[in-house]
Write an enzyme that holds these catalytic residues in place. Structure first.
Site, PDB file in Angstrom:
ATOM      1  N   GLY A 276       0.840  -1.189   0.000  1.00 57.46           N
ATOM      2  CA  GLY A 276       0.000   0.000   0.000  1.00 57.46           C
ATOM      3  C   GLY A 276       0.876   1.240   0.000  1.00 57.46           C
ATOM      4  N   ALA A 277       1.880   1.239   0.874  1.00 60.31           N
ATOM      5  CA  ALA A 277       2.793   2.380   0.974  1.00 60.31           C
ATOM      6  C   ALA A 277       3.976   1.972   1.839  1.00 60.31           C
ATOM      7  CB  ALA A 277       2.079   3.585   1.593  1.00 60.31           C
ATOM      8  N   GLU A 279       7.078   3.779   4.571  1.00 61.99           N
ATOM      9  CA  GLU A 279       7.323   4.954   5.397  1.00 61.99           C
ATOM     10  C   GLU A 279       8.731   5.511   5.303  1.00 61.99           C
ATOM     11  OE1 GLU A 279       8.088   1.322   8.183  1.00 61.99           O
ATOM     12  OE2 GLU A 279       6.713   1.810   6.558  1.00 61.99           O
ATOM     13  N   HIS A 310      -1.163   6.605   8.428  1.00 62.75           N
ATOM     14  CA  HIS A 310      -0.430   5.421   8.897  1.00 62.75           C
ATOM     15  C   HIS A 310       1.068   5.606   8.642  1.00 62.75           C
ATOM     16  CE1 HIS A 310       0.075   0.863   9.130  1.00 62.75           C
ATOM     17  NE2 HIS A 310       1.180   1.231   8.497  1.00 62.75           N
ATOM     18  N   GLU A 311       1.402   6.018   7.420  1.00 61.54           N
ATOM     19  CA  GLU A 311       2.828   6.206   7.092  1.00 61.54           C
ATOM     20  C   GLU A 311       3.422   7.355   7.886  1.00 61.54           C
ATOM     21  OE1 GLU A 311       4.084   3.784   5.485  1.00 61.54           O
ATOM     22  OE2 GLU A 311       2.079   3.015   5.024  1.00 61.54           O
ATOM     23  N   HIS A 314       4.520   6.371  11.254  1.00 61.72           N
ATOM     24  CA  HIS A 314       5.802   5.666  11.226  1.00 61.72           C
ATOM     25  C   HIS A 314       6.996   6.608  11.393  1.00 61.72           C
ATOM     26  CE1 HIS A 314       4.925   1.519  10.510  1.00 61.72           C
ATOM     27  NE2 HIS A 314       4.279   1.716   9.373  1.00 61.72           N
ATOM     28  N   GLU A 333       4.291  -1.403  13.176  1.00 57.07           N
ATOM     29  CA  GLU A 333       3.084  -1.569  12.369  1.00 57.07           C
ATOM     30  C   GLU A 333       1.787  -1.497  13.179  1.00 57.07           C
ATOM     31  OE1 GLU A 333       3.115  -1.086   9.432  1.00 57.07           O
ATOM     32  OE2 GLU A 333       5.116  -1.642   8.723  1.00 57.07           O
TER      33      GLU A 333
END
Length: 861
Positions: A276-277, A279, A310-311, A314, A333
């Protein structure tokens, strides 16, 4: 290669011996658009990578190794001594002998461009021929781009310099500047190898700035950037990306009391991305599907915002403070998953984010936690192959759910204060479980040992069921919560839960009239506060979704939901009930046809668009996997008819209209269904308010292709309309979906016997290959699957092997014979790589669960 799969023991031994002072990495990417710049085998294969790494050794005279996966090493120098590459390099490791107290290693290598999304990925845009590069490393693919010590606890600062084709821009973690034809980047803070990053090419780039005054009066200014391929620029809503980014930065600065530590904040949306991505500090990479080429629902925008946040989480949880080894992957995570939802609700327009979390993210966790491969949130990660597979629903969504429970347990203020102390104490360092627990004990005053043992160090999901005893007066005499665990994981846990009582009002709405928050511990807990309450029609034992559990119902509650689920007015409570009903279906306690019926009766009344789209996916899965084979035809017809009714009834131009249109296409079974799809494509029939844009055209074309109503010529014509990278992926999937033995043989050969396709096209081919309507065509591939998977695992990159082993398992051949064949393979391959066995065991478990569900459904019929 023998040394490619680094073990935990090797990493610990190396970390005890070495510490790294810094890297200088020089890459020459000018070959990316060289004379042989066509895609595939004719394209350029390698680029030059020169690494200088300075490091110390606690035992002078000792030996160790550096990591590098490369086709060739030109030169190696250690402390001024030239080493013979043929003697010290085995394809994945560089042997380093007779180390000094202070060392300098220089490695000049030819590293390979990737077409699998691992290392330095090279993509040629079919629309305009432009070449785009980006790196992706987690957990251990930086060694495909430069020589290093590839483990998270050997952090160091980095200086990158890159030579690139003329006219390109290059980005890395630090701020870059082009001087004398070389892109030079500012030195990074100490970070781990897997979050270093390079993005290069003629990307479309947009900029902005984030500004904030810190509590001490200093002004923080963070340059923001966002980029995508030029072909996607017309669709790129960078303003919304920047809006969410700024809202997130405000939220984290308000809550973590540690200013963003990595300078700039670029976000790259890149093609053929496996995740998805990722960090990478200062340069986050995302899959470009987050740029929407057609109309999508708010659920898609919410999903993108959640990933952005979310990223961002991180940057603190994972980048600033990093786990020592992949055992504690959850330290980054789980926190990022929780903080992503927490900040989404607290800082953006998506204030119902916890509903999505309860309905979608936790469904992922519940599934993973019931597989034979389930593991504690703090996992036992023996090596890098284990690590690759542990980016799963437990590490992410269960861990986040557990943290939500932790916040309820210790209080939000104590949780956030613990996080603040954790960052200040361990900035730029590495941690283990105990480092976090110690600060939480300080801030909450609670003993975290028992909580950690129950929630972080044991596996499995508990179920909570209400028991209601009514008195002679019709009121609640006693309400208890019964906790159960699976035989394989018998741990009962402490749960902080809210228990809600619901009744229908005079106007028919099903609403909560009483609520008690309590600690459930042990096998049976009485909720004394609810004694004397009016008799409930529905008891919801995890109201407000405070804990992580499977919700069960008493008979009265289940009967109420069967008749009045749509009357439940609270959207979170409704989402929790849907999730619980889906778990009952997966556990063969509710017939699949009953779940399908509930979706058809009440799905049209669902107000949360994300929940509605999840219901569509679950109904489809119920029919394909859990319905008795004899009922599938009937169920398919009912789903298609119901989807068409809801499509026609939906408000013109609304999000439910778009969701039902997509679901109708996936459900189509009758000649009239396919005729309507063809007419919508040709424009001879329209649905008021439904914009059949290019993305929706492909959605309509896949079922037409799968049922023989769209041939190769029609798909080629559609590609001519949409001659883009996205269009090519859609076309490849549709081509593989056609109902022909020849088509299936070709798709199988392209994926299994050849490595010509890129990762994205492998994924698309597999997605098209297995169609529920083509079980007979797929029958020959069960035996072939078990014959090839060990060879595929040995010969292909782990990412491609994952696609093949997961995606081609014969799950649609859902018979006891397929289960027996799976068991036979497992029995005959006890010495197969553990990661491969895990994948097959997981697929076997899904198949056995499907057969149990089918038996339950057949018994109802």
């Amino acid at each position: 290669m023998p040394g490619e799969n680094l073990t935990r023991d090797e990493a610990r031994e190396r970390a005890a011996l070495l510490s790294v002072d810094g890297y200088e990495v020089s890459l020459d990417l000018r070959t990316a658009t060289g004379a042989s710049a066509g895609d595939g085998a004719e394209g350029p294969h390698t680029f030059r990578s020169v690494t200088t790494v300075r490091f110390r050794c606690t035992e002078p005279g000792a030996s160790s190794f550096a990591d590098l996966i490369a086709p060739a090493v030109t030169a190696v120098s250690l402390n001024g001594r030239d080493l013979d590459p043929g003697e010290v390099f085995d394809g994945s490791r560089l042997l380093l002998e007779d180390l000094a107290a202070d060392n300098e290693l220089i490695v000049d290598a030819q590293c390979a461009y990737s077409r699998t999304g691992e290392g330095m990925h090279r993509f040629v845009d079919p629309e305009d021929g432009e070449v785009y590069l980006y790196t992706q490393y987690e957990p251990a693919d930086a060694r495909r781009v430069y020589a290093n010590f590839e483990q998270p606890d050997l952090k160091a600062p980095y200086r990158f310099e890159v030579r690139a084709p003329e006219g390109w821009t290059v980005w890395s973690n630090g701020v870059g500047e082009l001087t004398d034809g070389v892109w030079r980047f500012a030195e990074t803070k100490p970070i781990s190898t897997y979050i270093t990053c390079v993005v290069a090419g003629p990307y479309h780039y947009v900029t902005d700035t984030y500004e904030r005054e810190l509590p001490d009066g200093t002004k923080l200014e963070i340059p923001l950037g966002a980029m995508c391929r030029k072909g996607l620029a017309p669709h790129f809503d960078a303003d919304d990306v920047f809006l969410v980014t700024k809202q997130g930065l405000d939220f984290f600065h308000d809550h973590v009391d540690y200013p963003y530590p990595f300078g700039k904040y670029d976000q790259a949306f890149v093609p053929e991305y496996n995740l998805g991505a990722m960090e990478n500090p200062g340069l986050v990479t995302f899959r470009e599907e987050f740029i929407f080429r057609g109309k999508v629902t708010q659920a898609s925008y919410e999903g993108r915002a959640n990933v952005i946040l979310h990223e961002m989480a991180h940057m603190w949880f994972g980048d600033l403070v990093t786990m020592e080894w992949w055992d504690d992957l959850w330290l980054k995570e789980s926190f990022a998953d929780f903080m992503g939802a927490f900040s989404l609700v607290g800082a953006t327009r998506f204030t119902d984010g916890w509903i999505t979390f309860a309905n979608r993210r936790k469904a992922w966790a519940y599934r993973a936690d019931q597989l034979p491969s389930t593991h504690p949130v703090t996992a036992d990660i023996r090596d890098l192959q284990d690590a690759k597979l542990n980016f799963d629903g437990i590490t992410y969504a269960k861990g986040a759910s557990v943290l939500k429970q932790l916040v309820a347990y210790v209080g939000q203020d104590a949780f956030l204060e613990g996080a603040r102390r954790y960052f200040k104490r361990h900035a730029y360092g590495n941690t283990r479980l105990g480092d976090l627990l110690s600060v939480l004990e300080e801030t909450s005053g609670r003993d975290m040992t028992a909580w950690s043992r129950a929630w972080l160090q044991t596996a499995g999901v508990n179920s909570l069921t209400p028991q209601v005893l009514l008195g002679a007066d019709g009121r609640v005499e006693e309400l208890a919560v019964v906790q159960e665990a699976a035989e394989s994981h018998p741990e009962l846990r402490p749960h902080r839960v809210a228990v809600g009582l619901y009744r229908r009002t005079s106007d028919g709405a099903l609403e909560r009239y009483a609520r008690a928050e309590t600690d459930v511990d042990g096998a049976r807990t009485v909720v004394a506060e609810l004694a004397g309450a009016e008799a409930p029609e529905l008891v919801l034992v995890n109201d407000d979704d405070l804990t992580y559990c499977k919700i069960r119902f008493d008979e009265t509650s289940l009967a109420t939901l069967r008749e009045h689920l749509g009357a439940l007015t609270d959207p979170l409570a409704r989402a929790l009930c849907w999730s619980a009903l889906w778990n009952l279906t997966r556990d063969a306690l509710l017939p699949a046809r009953e779940f399908v019926d509930l979706v058809l009766r009440f799905g049209g009344r669902e107000s949360d668009i994300g929940v509605l789209q999840m219901l569509h996916a679950w109904a489809e899965s119920a029919l394909v996997h859990y319905a008795a084979p004899a009922w599938r035809e009937t169920g398919g017809r009912l789903l298609a008819e119901g989807a068409r009714r809801e499509l026609e009834a939906a408000a013109p131009g609304s999000e439910p209209q778009l969701a039902w249109a997509r679901f109708f296409a996936r459900s189509a079974v009758a000649p009239g269904d396919f005729q309507l799809l063809q007419e919508l494509l040709s424009g001879t029939v329209t649905v008021d308010g439904l914009d059949v844009d290019q993305e929706l055209r492909w959605v309509f074309l896949e079922p037409l292709a799968a049922h023989g109503f769209a041939d190769e010529k029609a798909l080629a014509e559609e590609l001519a309309r949409d001659d883009t990278a996205s269009g090519k992926r859609h076309q490849v999937r549709c081509l593989a979906a056609r109902p022909s033995a020849e088509v299936k043989a070709r798709g199988w050969a392209q994926v299994v016997e050849s490595d010509e396709l890129s990762n994205a096209l492998v994924e698309a081919t597999i997605a098209g290959f297995a169609q529920p309507s083509q079980r007979e065509l797929l029958a020959p591939y069960a035996e072939k699957y078990f014959a090839v998977i060990e060879r595929v695992w040995e010969e292909r990159s782990i990412q491609i092997a994952l696609h093949v082993v997961r995606g081609l398992f014969p799950e649609l051949l859902d018979s006891p014979e397929t289960l027996d064949a799976t068991d036979a393979w497992l029995a005959a391959h006890e010495d197969a790589p553990p990661a491969l066995r895990r994948l097959v065991l997981e697929a076997r478990d899904d198949l056995a669960r499907a057969l149990r569900g089918q038996a339950c459904d057949a018994a109802t019929g």
